[in-house]
Structures are given as structure tokens and as C-alpha cells.
Design a protein around this motif. Sequence first.
Motif, PDB file in Angstrom:
ATOM      1  N   GLY A   1      37.164  32.171  46.663  1.00  0.00           N
ATOM      2  CA  GLY A   1      35.866  32.808  46.915  1.00  0.00           C
ATOM      3  C   GLY A   1      35.952  34.323  47.086  1.00  0.00           C
ATOM      4  N   ALA A   2      37.053  34.917  46.575  1.00  0.00           N
ATOM      5  CA  ALA A   2      37.256  36.360  46.778  1.00  0.00           C
ATOM      6  C   ALA A   2      36.162  37.224  46.148  1.00  0.00           C
ATOM      7  N   PHE A   3      35.455  36.671  45.161  1.00  0.00           N
ATOM      8  CA  PHE A   3      34.461  37.501  44.474  1.00  0.00           C
ATOM      9  C   PHE A   3      33.041  37.300  45.004  1.00  0.00           C
ATOM     10  N   GLN A   4      32.899  36.357  45.948  1.00  0.00           N
ATOM     11  CA  GLN A   4      31.556  36.031  46.422  1.00  0.00           C
ATOM     12  C   GLN A   4      30.842  37.270  46.960  1.00  0.00           C
ATOM     13  N   GLY A   5      29.703  37.585  46.362  1.00  0.00           N
ATOM     14  CA  GLY A   5      28.872  38.673  46.859  1.00  0.00           C
ATOM     15  C   GLY A   5      29.405  40.079  46.581  1.00  0.00           C
ATOM     16  N   LEU A   6      30.538  40.199  45.866  1.00  0.00           N
ATOM     17  CA  LEU A   6      31.059  41.551  45.593  1.00  0.00           C
ATOM     18  C   LEU A   6      30.158  42.286  44.603  1.00  0.00           C
ATOM     19  N   ASP A   7      30.078  43.607  44.735  1.00  0.00           N
ATOM     20  CA  ASP A   7      29.348  44.380  43.715  1.00  0.00           C
ATOM     21  C   ASP A   7      30.342  44.834  42.638  1.00  0.00           C
ATOM     22  N   ALA A   8      29.800  45.583  41.651  1.00  0.00           N
ATOM     23  CA  ALA A   8      30.645  45.971  40.510  1.00  0.00           C
ATOM     24  C   ALA A   8      31.885  46.736  40.961  1.00  0.00           C
ATOM     25  N   ALA A   9      31.706  47.619  41.949  1.00  0.00           N
ATOM     26  CA  ALA A   9      32.856  48.420  42.392  1.00  0.00           C
ATOM     27  C   ALA A   9      33.922  47.528  43.036  1.00  0.00           C
ATOM     28  N   GLY A  10      33.454  46.518  43.804  1.00  0.00           N
ATOM     29  CA  GLY A  10      34.387  45.601  44.456  1.00  0.00           C
ATOM     30  C   GLY A  10      35.190  44.800  43.433  1.00  0.00           C
ATOM     31  N   VAL A  11      34.489  44.293  42.419  1.00  0.00           N
ATOM     32  CA  VAL A  11      35.152  43.490  41.392  1.00  0.00           C
ATOM     33  C   VAL A  11      36.145  44.365  40.630  1.00  0.00           C
ATOM     34  N   ASN A  12      35.714  45.586  40.345  1.00  0.00           N
ATOM     35  CA  ASN A  12      36.573  46.530  39.634  1.00  0.00           C
ATOM     36  C   ASN A  12      37.874  46.758  40.411  1.00  0.00           C
ATOM     37  N   SER A  13      37.732  46.854  41.721  1.00  0.00           N
ATOM     38  CA  SER A  13      38.945  47.163  42.474  1.00  0.00           C
ATOM     39  C   SER A  13      39.907  45.969  42.534  1.00  0.00           C
ATOM     40  N   VAL A  14      39.362  44.741  42.489  1.00  0.00           N
ATOM     41  CA  VAL A  14      40.261  43.576  42.418  1.00  0.00           C
ATOM     42  C   VAL A  14      41.093  43.656  41.140  1.00  0.00           C
ATOM     43  N   PHE A  15      40.417  44.004  40.038  1.00  0.00           N
ATOM     44  CA  PHE A  15      41.127  44.076  38.753  1.00  0.00           C
ATOM     45  C   PHE A  15      42.178  45.191  38.771  1.00  0.00           C
ATOM     46  N   THR A  16      41.772  46.364  39.256  1.00  0.00           N
ATOM     47  CA  THR A  16      42.690  47.506  39.260  1.00  0.00           C
ATOM     48  C   THR A  16      43.913  47.208  40.128  1.00  0.00           C
ATOM     49  N   THR A  17      43.674  46.573  41.262  1.00  0.00           N
ATOM     50  CA  THR A  17      44.803  46.244  42.136  1.00  0.00           C
ATOM     51  C   THR A  17      45.763  45.295  41.419  1.00  0.00           C
ATOM     52  N   LEU A  18      45.185  44.323  40.713  1.00  0.00           N
ATOM     53  CA  LEU A  18      46.049  43.367  40.011  1.00  0.00           C
ATOM     54  C   LEU A  18      46.910  44.062  38.972  1.00  0.00           C
ATOM     55  N   VAL A  19      46.282  44.835  38.066  1.00  0.00           N
ATOM     56  CA  VAL A  19      47.080  45.369  36.956  1.00  0.00           C
ATOM     57  C   VAL A  19      47.996  46.514  37.369  1.00  0.00           C
ATOM     58  N   SER A  20      47.755  47.060  38.557  1.00  0.00           N
ATOM     59  CA  SER A  20      48.656  48.148  38.950  1.00  0.00           C
ATOM     60  C   SER A  20      49.922  47.619  39.637  1.00  0.00           C
ATOM     61  N   ASN A  21      50.016  46.303  39.757  1.00  0.00           N
ATOM     62  CA  ASN A  21      51.188  45.733  40.417  1.00  0.00           C
ATOM     63  C   ASN A  21      52.108  45.009  39.413  1.00  0.00           C
ATOM     64  N   PRO A  22      53.166  45.693  38.944  1.00  0.00           N
ATOM     65  CA  PRO A  22      54.003  45.090  37.896  1.00  0.00           C
ATOM     66  C   PRO A  22      54.663  43.773  38.319  1.00  0.00           C
ATOM     67  N   GLU A  23      55.057  43.663  39.599  1.00  0.00           N
ATOM     68  CA  GLU A  23      55.747  42.417  39.996  1.00  0.00           C
ATOM     69  C   GLU A  23      54.832  41.213  39.813  1.00  0.00           C
ATOM     70  N   VAL A  24      53.586  41.371  40.272  1.00  0.00           N
ATOM     71  CA  VAL A  24      52.655  40.248  40.161  1.00  0.00           C
ATOM     72  C   VAL A  24      52.404  39.911  38.684  1.00  0.00           C
ATOM     73  N   LEU A  25      52.232  40.944  37.865  1.00  0.00           N
ATOM     74  CA  LEU A  25      51.984  40.681  36.442  1.00  0.00           C
ATOM     75  C   LEU A  25      53.184  39.980  35.806  1.00  0.00           C
TER      76      LEU A  25
ATOM     77  N   MET B   1      45.333  33.725  34.604  1.00  0.00           N
ATOM     78  CA  MET B   1      45.891  32.798  35.602  1.00  0.00           C
ATOM     79  C   MET B   1      45.755  33.379  37.006  1.00  0.00           C
ATOM     80  N   ALA B   2      46.012  34.681  37.102  1.00  0.00           N
ATOM     81  CA  ALA B   2      45.940  35.325  38.414  1.00  0.00           C
ATOM     82  C   ALA B   2      44.522  35.236  38.987  1.00  0.00           C
ATOM     83  N   TYR B   3      43.533  35.117  38.111  1.00  0.00           N
ATOM     84  CA  TYR B   3      42.151  35.042  38.585  1.00  0.00           C
ATOM     85  C   TYR B   3      41.803  33.650  39.129  1.00  0.00           C
TER      86      TYR B   3
ATOM     87  N   GLY C   1      29.144  29.208  42.143  1.00  0.00           N
ATOM     88  CA  GLY C   1      29.932  30.209  41.412  1.00  0.00           C
ATOM     89  C   GLY C   1      31.436  30.037  41.602  1.00  0.00           C
ATOM     90  N   THR C   2      31.841  29.640  42.807  1.00  0.00           N
ATOM     91  CA  THR C   2      33.274  29.490  43.055  1.00  0.00           C
ATOM     92  C   THR C   2      33.839  28.367  42.201  1.00  0.00           C
TER      93      THR C   2
END
Length: 490
Positions: free
Chosen positions: A144-168, A135-137, A324-325
Amino acid sequence: MSDSASSISDTPNNQNPQNQSSGRELWSSRMVFILAATGSAVGLGNIWKFPYITGENGGGAFVLIYLLCIASIGIPIMMAEIMLGRRGRHDPVTTMKKLARESGHSRSWGLLGWMGVIAGFLILSYYSVIAGWAMAYIPRMASGAFQGLDAAGVNSVFTTLVSNPEVLIAWHSIFLFMTMMVVARGVRGGLEKAVTYLMPLLFVLLIILILYAIDTGHFSQGLTYLFNPDFSKITTDGVLSAMGHAFFTLSLGMGAIMVYGSYLPSKTSIAQASISVAFMDTLVALMAGMIIFPIVFANSLEPSAGPGLIFKTLPLAFGHMDYGTLFGTLFFILLVFAAWTSSISLIEPAITWGMKTFQISRTKTSIIAGIFVWLMGLLTVFSFNLTSEVTITSTISTKYGEFVILKDATAFDFLDYLTSNIMLPLGGLMIAVYAGWLMKREYSREELNISSGLYTLWSFLVRFVAPLMVVIVFLNAMGVVAFVRTIMGV
Ligand code: PFF
């Protein structure tokens, strides 16, 4: 029940002549049952879990064992579970007690229903958190947050999400609320109708994604990874996971399909329904695999990235394709719908049991269950951030070697292992033993109503193949098989 309604509340239904005695509403047609059972089967298990556990277990050999388990254990046990449900026409605990009484066996068979109630409860606690990730995605994709991101960029979106307990916690709460709303109303006509359109749409999106995967230039590498078995990569625990996943993905071994079967009209063919459900479920999982792995290889990612795998790969595809969006947003919406129709079936055994046992309304039971599941879900939320370092390792050491049962498992890993790898196969084993050995043959013959050749095949699978496979895989994972082989010198 009217033709179009697919409500399955426990209100008496006098219009259906087949069912006046049990006072339960029935599905309006075979198609509705297949839709609901497919809705339960197709979910996060296919799109989120199948690719990542395949990646953790080295690919092809794991997939082959999984497919073998679907065919030889999954389909026969699904037939058995639906059959018990239809004959019992109650919640799983009462059904098992009733059937045991009918055939002169111990009432302790009710324990099987109990284990299912608990398993569904535990699975939903983490299922809801992961559905929350999906749902968060949706807003992230839509903006359009993922437009043109590379693997490292996408990875960091995921890591930021799961490291935040309130949002989860917020997303977990929303998803669980959506689930409990449907369950509390007991009428799911609207949702089932929506699925009639949404499932084909999910299918179309999967095809679009396969086209993208072909375009990455690494499609054949992905296919080789998925379908070319390399048995040196598989561990005893991998075999257990493949079998556990066959139960998980088909929603077997915990009474969910039994409850759905209890609403099935007597004339409907159980064999045909089971085969259709298993076929569609497997197709979706394999398509997901054919999408994820080419993207993994094209971007030099790790197939063994774990539970975040689809969240780190799919946005790469959406971020680089035309429209893609739009497709990405739609995809995560559909994934949430698929998870939604599965989650209501996870808690249904607990609800039907709770209502009967405590004689309270469906709404009250749903609220109480929802609160417990929500609290339990916090364990999973925290295992990706605050308590990610709190892990357990469990080994059995024998004179013949050390067998690792769990390694550095977080609370989420532990819950997943306990439910998918232990409780569901154990429930499935009991269902197979009951249906194959203890239920009177005249009853199972009458319920299944298939040709005698097919009945003999089913009976063989459910009496011998399925139970033996489950027991051997358990013993194998516990190191007992290795132990026996060592002392026998083979
Ligand atoms: N089969 C569902 C999936 O693959 O996502 C999960 C599930 C639903 C498991 C219902 C068990 C169940 F009873």
C-alpha cells in the motif's frame, strides 16, 4: 508428443509422424504456438516501451507510423520468419545456412542468424533490468506504499528505486534466474499453461484501468494525443524508432520467431497465426497508451518522461482507485509474467545455437549465457545511477547540415538504439530479401499455402514494400534522404 504437452526440447520425438526426419518435438497444436508467439510478442515492449517512446515522439504521428509499419512490414516479415524457421527446423544460424544451401546461395546467410543471437543477448541484458523494476513494484504495491500519494510522491519512489544499484542488481538477478531456469529445462509446458489464464487476466486489468482513465476526465485528451497525428512533431529519428519498435514489439528480425516457427507443425496456417499474434500485440499496446496518457494529462505530467513513464503514472491510478492495492499488485505480477514469456524467447536463439556449436547440454549453455547476460545487464543498471552522466552523442555533419544519430545517450539508450533501431530492422530486411527474392517460389508457396491472391500480396510486400521502407527509413535517419533532396532542390 502428447496433446497437452507443449515442451519444445530438442529430444527426438517418434510419435509425431510429420517430424521424424528432423527429430524435433513440435508444438502440440496451433493454439499452443499462437500462445507462445503471443507470449513472446506481448511484453514490456507493449506496456512499458510503447507509451514512453510515443510520449518522447509527440504522440499521434508516431502511433500512425508504427501502425503502418506493423501492417506493411511487421505481418509480412513475421510470416516470412516463421516460414524460414519451419522450413529450416534448426537454430537460426543453421537454418539460414541450410536454406541457403538448398536454394544454391552463399552460406554467409548464416550471418543473419548470428546477428539475431547477438541482438537477443543484448536486448535481454536490459530487458531483465527493466523487468526487475516491475518486480520491485510488486511488494511496494502490495504494502500500500502508493495509497493516496500525489505525482511528486510517486515520482520519488521511482527515483529512489533506480538510484540504488544494489537493489536493481538484486531484482535483475532474480528475473534473469527465473528466465534461465525455464530456458535450461527446455520444457515450458507449465509456463505456457499459466499464460492461458494470465493473458486474459491481464486483459481484464487493462480494461479496469481504461475505466479509471475514463474517470480521470482527461480520456479524450489522451485519445487525441494518441490518435490525432501532428506531423510537425515527428523527426526522422522518430520514424526510425516507430519502425524499430514494430520489429521489437512483434519479436521480429532476430530469429526468436524463427526458432518458434521451427517447432510448428507443417499443416498450421502461418498467415492466420501471424495475423492473430500481431492483432493481440497491437491491441495491448494501444490499450496501454489509452491508460497512460489520460493519467499523464490529469496530473500535469510530462508525456516525454522517458523509461520511467509507466512507473510514475500507473501507481497514481492504483493509489486512487477502489481496491487499488489489490489491482496494482496483480497488475505488476502480470507484467512480470508477460516479460518472462518474452525473455525466454530472447535468449532461445542463443541457446539453440550454443548447444549445437559447442555440443554441450542445454543446462550448461543456459548457465554460461546467463552469466554473460547478467554481466552485460550491469551496464544498464549503472546507466540509471553511477554512470548516468556518461553519455555519447553521435552526429554526422555534412555540407548540408548536421544529423544527430544519438544525443546524450547512456549505455542503456545506446543498447536500445543499436538493437531496436538498427539490428532488428536489418535482420528483418535480410529475412524479407531472402524469403522474397532468393527462396524458390515453389517452397514459399508450399509453406504458406494461401490463396494465390494473398500470396501475390505477401510476395509484393516482402519483396518491395518492406525492404524499401526499411532502407528509406535508414537512409532518412542517416540524413541521406535530406542530402539528396537538397542537392536535387526538392
Ligand atoms: N516483443 C517483446 C516485447 O514487446 O516486450 C520483446 C522481444 C522479445 C523482442 C523477443 C525481440 C524478441 F525476439
